[in-house]
Structures are given as C-alpha cells and as structure tokens.
Design an enzyme around this catalytic site. Sequence first.
Site, short mmCIF file in Angstrom:
data_model
loop_
_atom_site.label_atom_id
_atom_site.label_comp_id
_atom_site.label_asym_id
_atom_site.label_seq_id
_atom_site.Cartn_x
_atom_site.Cartn_y
_atom_site.Cartn_z
CB ALA A 1 -0.90 -0.01 1.22
CE LYS A 2 -1.56 7.24 -2.68
NZ LYS A 2 -3.02 7.29 -2.65
NE ARG A 3 0.15 0.14 5.79
CZ ARG A 3 -0.98 -0.28 5.27
NH1 ARG A 3 -1.88 0.59 4.84
NH2 ARG A 3 -1.25 -1.57 5.16
CG ASP A 4 3.72 -0.97 2.54
OD1 ASP A 4 3.93 -0.97 3.76
OD2 ASP A 4 2.76 -1.55 2.01
#
Length: 312
Positions: free
Chosen positions: A245-248
Amino acid sequence: MPPADADHLTRGAGRYAPSPSGDLHLGNLRTALLAWLFARSTGRRFLLRIDDLDRVRPGAAERQLADLNAIGLDWDGPVVRQSERLPHYDAAIERLAAAGLTYECFCTRREIQQAATAPHGPMGAYPGICRTLSAEARARRRAEGRPAALRLRAVAADFEITDELHGRYRGPVDDVVLRRGDGTPAYNLTVVVDDAEQGIDQVVRGDDLLPSTPRQAYLASLLGLPSPHYAHVPLVLNENGQRLAKRDGAVTLADRLALGNTPEQVVAVLAESLGYAASTPSQLLEHFDPARLPKEPWIMTADGLLQPSGCP
Ligand code: GLU
C-alpha cells in the site's frame, strides 16, 4: 494465411484487468508483467480491460495504462471498459433468471454478518436467508423500499478448477451476488462474461483471487461458457505480510521515477524478483519459464527491493 477473424478465434488471449481505484503498485505491475509473459510466451493475444464498475478514481485508468506502457508492455486491440458493456451483463443475468437460477436478496451486510453461516455451507458463504422467501414476504420487503440484490441460486456446494501453479483446486460455491442492490452488475459475473466474450482463455492474476475462482468457473458452466486456463501468481507483500500500500514507501512507478529510477530499472527489479536479469519485458520473454515461478509471496523490503518470503 487465415483471415484475421479466424486468427482472433484460434489464437486465444490473455489479459490484465485492473480496477481503476488508484495507481498500480509494484505488485500490480509485476502481475501485469506476468500476465503479459504468459500470454506472449504461449502465442496468445494480450488484452487490456478496465474493470470500472466499482472503485473508480478519476484519472486512475489513464495513469494505469500509461504506467503499463512505460514499463514496455503492449496489448492488442482497443482497451475494453466494463462500463461500456452493461447490456452484455444484463443478457447473462436474464439467461440465469430465465433458467430459475436467481433470486432477490434484501439482506443488509449487517444482517448477513449476524446470521449464522448455513450449517453445511462454506465459511463466509451467504447463509441463504432470502433463498426461500415466499412471494408475499418478497412483496412486503419490496414495499418497505429495500433495494434488492440479485443472487445466484447455486445448485452445487463446490467446484473444481485447475491452476497452472496450484494444480487442482476445489473451492466453495455459494449464492453469489450477480447484481448489487444499486443495480451494478457484480464482479464475479462481469469477469466471467467478459473473459468468455473477449475470447480470453488464459487468466493470470494475483492469488488473492484463487478462492473466488471456483465460483466464477461454476457460473461460466451455468452460462454454457468455457472456463479459461488459470494461473494465480503470488502477490507482493510488505514486511509485515500485508498487501502493498501507499504507506510502504516508493511503491508506484511514479514514486520510483521521482527517486531517479528509470522504467528499465523498475523492470529489472521486477525481473529479478522472478529470477531473471532483464530490463525490458521483451528480454524477459526470451527466457521466461512459468514452471520456474515461485509460489510464495514476494516481500518488498524497506529499501524497496523485492525478495522471496523466507529470506533473512
Ligand atoms: N479487476 C480486478 C482487480 O483488480 C481483477 C479482476 C481479475 O483479474 O479477474 O482486483
């Protein structure tokens, strides 16, 4: 030389069918690359379909296509959008309804969660609350203004498919939703109709969809449509074992380009995760062997590398 139409029918096709819910991340790009490799290495056409009946983010489809293009993937014919194919789904639903294989379901999500799963049904299966509603009860619910979804009246409990990576796979079949309460045809139906009508005989996609596949193949059998060959490929996960996901971090092509990577370097990372040294899809194609594909998920590490799960 056979006419183009015959070629169309005999060559078969693979496909990539993203939902335009956001930018493709490395895991999506890797699945797209694999779908392309499977199709091209078996002489199939490669089609692109945008599954845009749900989860649509404005501009996302265009960015997805641009990213696929930027990493060197090509496809045959025009891009198909599900939103342009509604009459095809209506026709399939009508055929099932005419065969007595549908029923209206008035349940809310909460009601389904609260009802115990059918005693002999698979885990998470629709417990059949509306399957046996009398005509009066149905009329009452309609009069209450409850929007009805349309479900399949499944007459099998499970169905077996064969998968290139997973072998024979038997899974539960339940009363899947064919049309949602808001009138939108449901994914499990649209994917079956589209794949068959587009001449797609090879479906390569993430293995998170493997459990849905028996339902889809069963639906195809009820509609008299052929089932494609399946290959469910491992996903890319983050270090906690969750979907990327984006947070990765730098997970999209745009993120990687902003860090100074070239598209070729991104392809090289994907290729390496598949066990090859290559910086374009065509180079990869020269050596691609589906039998060598690992079945375990791949992990994106904090430094942005992809490595097999289980690596220290
Ligand atoms: N559009 C679906 C998704 O992105 C995939 C459909 C499929 O490959 O069958 O999850």
